[in-house]
Design a protein around this motif. Structure first.
Motif, PDB file in Angstrom:
ATOM      1  N   ILE A 105      77.957  46.570 -62.137  1.00  0.00           N
ATOM      2  CA  ILE A 105      77.098  45.689 -62.575  1.00  0.00           C
ATOM      3  C   ILE A 105      75.386  46.600 -61.867  1.00  0.00           C
ATOM      4  N   VAL A 106      76.107  46.515 -60.739  1.00  0.00           N
ATOM      5  CA  VAL A 106      75.124  47.540 -59.704  1.00  0.00           C
ATOM      6  C   VAL A 106      74.337  49.259 -60.090  1.00  0.00           C
ATOM      7  N   TYR A 107      73.537  49.475 -60.597  1.00  0.00           N
ATOM      8  CA  TYR A 107      73.277  50.921 -61.179  1.00  0.00           C
ATOM      9  C   TYR A 107      72.275  52.300 -59.494  1.00  0.00           C
ATOM     10  N   VAL A 108      72.358  51.099 -58.190  1.00  0.00           N
ATOM     11  CA  VAL A 108      71.681  52.082 -57.449  1.00  0.00           C
ATOM     12  C   VAL A 108      73.212  52.219 -56.208  1.00  0.00           C
ATOM     13  N   PRO A 109      73.492  53.552 -55.775  1.00  0.00           N
ATOM     14  CA  PRO A 109      73.418  54.208 -56.389  1.00  0.00           C
ATOM     15  C   PRO A 109      74.235  54.662 -58.072  1.00  0.00           C
ATOM     16  N   LEU A 110      74.282  55.101 -58.474  1.00  0.00           N
ATOM     17  CA  LEU A 110      74.889  54.568 -59.720  1.00  0.00           C
ATOM     18  C   LEU A 110      76.583  55.329 -59.733  1.00  0.00           C
ATOM     19  N   GLN A 111      76.985  55.842 -58.648  1.00  0.00           N
ATOM     20  CA  GLN A 111      78.724  55.606 -58.336  1.00  0.00           C
ATOM     21  C   GLN A 111      78.942  54.871 -57.506  1.00  0.00           C
ATOM     22  N   THR A 112      78.726  53.500 -57.192  1.00  0.00           N
ATOM     23  CA  THR A 112      79.336  52.765 -56.833  1.00  0.00           C
ATOM     24  C   THR A 112      80.199  53.287 -55.791  1.00  0.00           C
ATOM     25  N   PRO A 113      80.750  52.371 -54.769  1.00  0.00           N
ATOM     26  CA  PRO A 113      81.770  52.806 -54.163  1.00  0.00           C
ATOM     27  C   PRO A 113      83.429  52.054 -55.194  1.00  0.00           C
ATOM     28  N   VAL A 114      83.388  51.345 -55.549  1.00  0.00           N
ATOM     29  CA  VAL A 114      83.901  50.705 -56.748  1.00  0.00           C
ATOM     30  C   VAL A 114      84.178  50.900 -58.077  1.00  0.00           C
ATOM     31  N   LEU A 115      82.763  52.163 -57.980  1.00  0.00           N
ATOM     32  CA  LEU A 115      83.340  53.114 -59.358  1.00  0.00           C
ATOM     33  C   LEU A 115      84.253  53.900 -58.967  1.00  0.00           C
ATOM     34  N   VAL A 133      94.741  41.924 -60.631  1.00  0.00           N
ATOM     35  CA  VAL A 133      94.310  42.867 -60.971  1.00  0.00           C
ATOM     36  C   VAL A 133      95.396  43.651 -62.011  1.00  0.00           C
ATOM     37  N   GLU A 134      96.619  43.659 -61.539  1.00  0.00           N
ATOM     38  CA  GLU A 134      97.869  43.745 -62.566  1.00  0.00           C
ATOM     39  C   GLU A 134      97.731  43.587 -63.664  1.00  0.00           C
ATOM     40  N   GLN A 135      96.818  42.049 -64.160  1.00  0.00           N
ATOM     41  CA  GLN A 135      97.619  41.976 -65.259  1.00  0.00           C
ATOM     42  C   GLN A 135      95.439  41.840 -66.201  1.00  0.00           C
ATOM     43  N   ALA A 136      94.573  42.804 -65.170  1.00  0.00           N
ATOM     44  CA  ALA A 136      93.317  43.230 -66.098  1.00  0.00           C
ATOM     45  C   ALA A 136      92.849  44.519 -66.796  1.00  0.00           C
ATOM     46  N   ASP A 137      92.584  43.966 -67.793  1.00  0.00           N
ATOM     47  CA  ASP A 137      92.197  44.995 -68.619  1.00  0.00           C
ATOM     48  C   ASP A 137      90.985  45.511 -68.531  1.00  0.00           C
ATOM     49  N   LEU A 138      89.417  44.966 -67.830  1.00  0.00           N
ATOM     50  CA  LEU A 138      88.568  44.697 -67.529  1.00  0.00           C
ATOM     51  C   LEU A 138      88.586  44.765 -66.151  1.00  0.00           C
ATOM     52  N   PHE A 139      88.016  45.397 -65.432  1.00  0.00           N
ATOM     53  CA  PHE A 139      87.070  45.153 -64.034  1.00  0.00           C
ATOM     54  C   PHE A 139      86.207  45.149 -63.792  1.00  0.00           C
ATOM     55  N   VAL A 140      85.062  44.085 -63.479  1.00  0.00           N
ATOM     56  CA  VAL A 140      83.616  44.091 -63.735  1.00  0.00           C
ATOM     57  C   VAL A 140      83.065  43.695 -61.672  1.00  0.00           C
ATOM     58  N   ASN A 141      82.737  44.695 -60.966  1.00  0.00           N
ATOM     59  CA  ASN A 141      82.361  44.004 -60.173  1.00  0.00           C
ATOM     60  C   ASN A 141      80.388  43.520 -60.281  1.00  0.00           C
ATOM     61  N   THR A 142      79.813  42.272 -59.778  1.00  0.00           N
ATOM     62  CA  THR A 142      78.787  42.170 -60.036  1.00  0.00           C
ATOM     63  C   THR A 142      78.726  41.513 -58.526  1.00  0.00           C
ATOM     64  N   THR A 143      78.659  42.024 -57.185  1.00  0.00           N
ATOM     65  CA  THR A 143      78.746  41.979 -55.991  1.00  0.00           C
ATOM     66  C   THR A 143      78.131  43.430 -55.614  1.00  0.00           C
ATOM     67  N   SER A 144      77.459  43.460 -54.183  1.00  0.00           N
ATOM     68  CA  SER A 144      77.212  44.409 -53.936  1.00  0.00           C
ATOM     69  C   SER A 144      78.187  44.935 -52.548  1.00  0.00           C
ATOM     70  N   LEU A 145      79.438  44.669 -52.447  1.00  0.00           N
ATOM     71  CA  LEU A 145      80.448  44.769 -51.208  1.00  0.00           C
ATOM     72  C   LEU A 145      80.823  46.365 -51.601  1.00  0.00           C
ATOM     73  N   GLY A 146      80.410  46.961 -50.119  1.00  0.00           N
ATOM     74  CA  GLY A 146      80.710  48.259 -50.448  1.00  0.00           C
ATOM     75  C   GLY A 146      79.544  48.960 -49.910  1.00  0.00           C
ATOM     76  N   MET A 147      78.185  48.486 -49.957  1.00  0.00           N
ATOM     77  CA  MET A 147      77.567  49.229 -50.142  1.00  0.00           C
ATOM     78  C   MET A 147      76.448  49.768 -48.820  1.00  0.00           C
ATOM     79  N   SER A 148      76.807  48.908 -48.231  1.00  0.00           N
ATOM     80  CA  SER A 148      76.143  49.316 -46.719  1.00  0.00           C
ATOM     81  C   SER A 148      77.307  48.683 -45.592  1.00  0.00           C
ATOM     82  N   GLY A 149      76.830  49.449 -44.690  1.00  0.00           N
ATOM     83  CA  GLY A 149      78.242  49.221 -43.718  1.00  0.00           C
ATOM     84  C   GLY A 149      78.169  48.276 -43.057  1.00  0.00           C
TER      85      GLY A 149
END
Ligand code: ATR
Length: 277
Positions: free
Chosen positions: A220-230, A183-199
């Motif tokens: 890339i997940v948009y439901v919910p719009l504001q995902t846990p990562v965002l 993460v320290e080196q990244a200019d762009l961080f992309v989540n393509t998983t459903s991580l954090g979306m359920s208990g």
């Protein structure tokens, strides 16, 4: 001439937001055309495409969704680069008597960032969380956009390794704990998983606080719009881009093929879909 008609074919298909998107554009540009959702059973899909190619369906082309994306790619006479890479297509049209297929997910991903985080392509290093099908589209697009170092971080290291082998030089595979350094080196961080979306699917430490202050975080997940990562990224004051724009932009190339106009992803369209989420 009969008015141009396009489709989205899936099974089931009722959930598809494509009709709403394309009908909005048809109305916006006053194009006398139509867009219909049609349910096509898996066993009937090959015949449907044969009928489409022979001009027997009344459609000039359309979108395909689950479970037809792979068959659409296989049956096409022509497929673009991303469809070929993924072995899956979401958009079909006829050209010079040939059944053509493309995959617009990568275009949608890049166009969304172009609109919401201009300048993102100046970045050189990307961190991509996840190694599934969606991740492959993102890797290819990020690489084509000029990123020279792409770190794929995944729970199952083996899957990330497969992608690194497949894509070659610029792509590196890591297990989840490596996020701390990546993460320290990244200019762009992309989540393509459903991580954090359920208990039962809690968010592991992402170390987003180690990102540079001008880094872009997108999902890339948009439901919910504001995902846990965002949500995490926003709290840290980072630039965030939600995944809904990707869905809307990926629809644009198909609309242009069928109806001859490259449509714009307007705030009005976005608001309309948000209301329906
Ligand atoms: P898609 O084609 O939509 O990308 P997928 O192929 O099922 O879907 O990929 C889902 C991604 O989310 C994978 O990278 C998966 O990690 P694994 O390869 O280890 O399965 C990741 N993922 C899903 N749930 C996860 C969880 N609870 N913890 C970590 N990663 C998870």
């Amino acid at each position: 001439m009969a008015k141009p008609l396009a489709f989205v074919a899936g099974f089931p298909v009722a959930h598809s937001r494509s009709p709403m998107i394309h009908r909005y554009w048809l109305e916006l540009y006053r194009i006398d055309g139509g867009y219909d959702a049609i349910e096509v059973r898996p066993e009937a899909f090959a015949q449907f495409l044969q009928d489409l190619a022979a001009g027997r369906t009344g459609f000039i082309g359309g979108n395909v969704t689950i479970p037809h994306k792979e068959a659409a790619f296989r049956m096409a006479d022509f497929a673009d680069e991303l469809a070929t890479e993924l072995g899956a297509s979401n958009t079909m049209w006829m050209e010079d008597g040939r059944l053509c297929a493309m995959n617009t997910d990568g275009y949608g991903f890049a166009a969304n960032l172009d609109q919401a985080a201009p300048g993102w392509k100046a970045g050189k290093t990307a961190a991509i969380l996840g190694a599934g099908g969606a991740s492959r589209a993102v890797i290819q697009t990020v690489r084509d956009s000029g990123f020279t170092t792409i770190h794929v971080v995944n729970r199952t290291l083996e899957r990330a390794r497969e992608l690194a082998d497949r894509f070659g030089d610029a792509v590196f595979a890591h297990p989840l704990p490596a996020l701390k350094e990546v993460v320290e080196q990244a200019d762009l961080f992309v989540n393509t998983t459903s991580l954090g979306m359920s208990g039962e699917n809690p968010l592991p430490p992402l170390y987003l606080d180690r990102l540079a202050a001008d880094a872009v975080v997108t999902d890339i997940v948009y439901v919910p719009l504001q995902t846990p990562v965002l949500e995490q990224a926003s709290k840290l004051g980072l630039r965030t881009v939600d995944g809904l724009g990707m869905l809307l932009h990926q629809a644009a190339p198909g609309f242009e093929k069928w109806f001859g106009k490259r449509p714009e992803v307007t705030e009005e369209l976005k608001a309309m879909i948000v209301k329906d989420l």
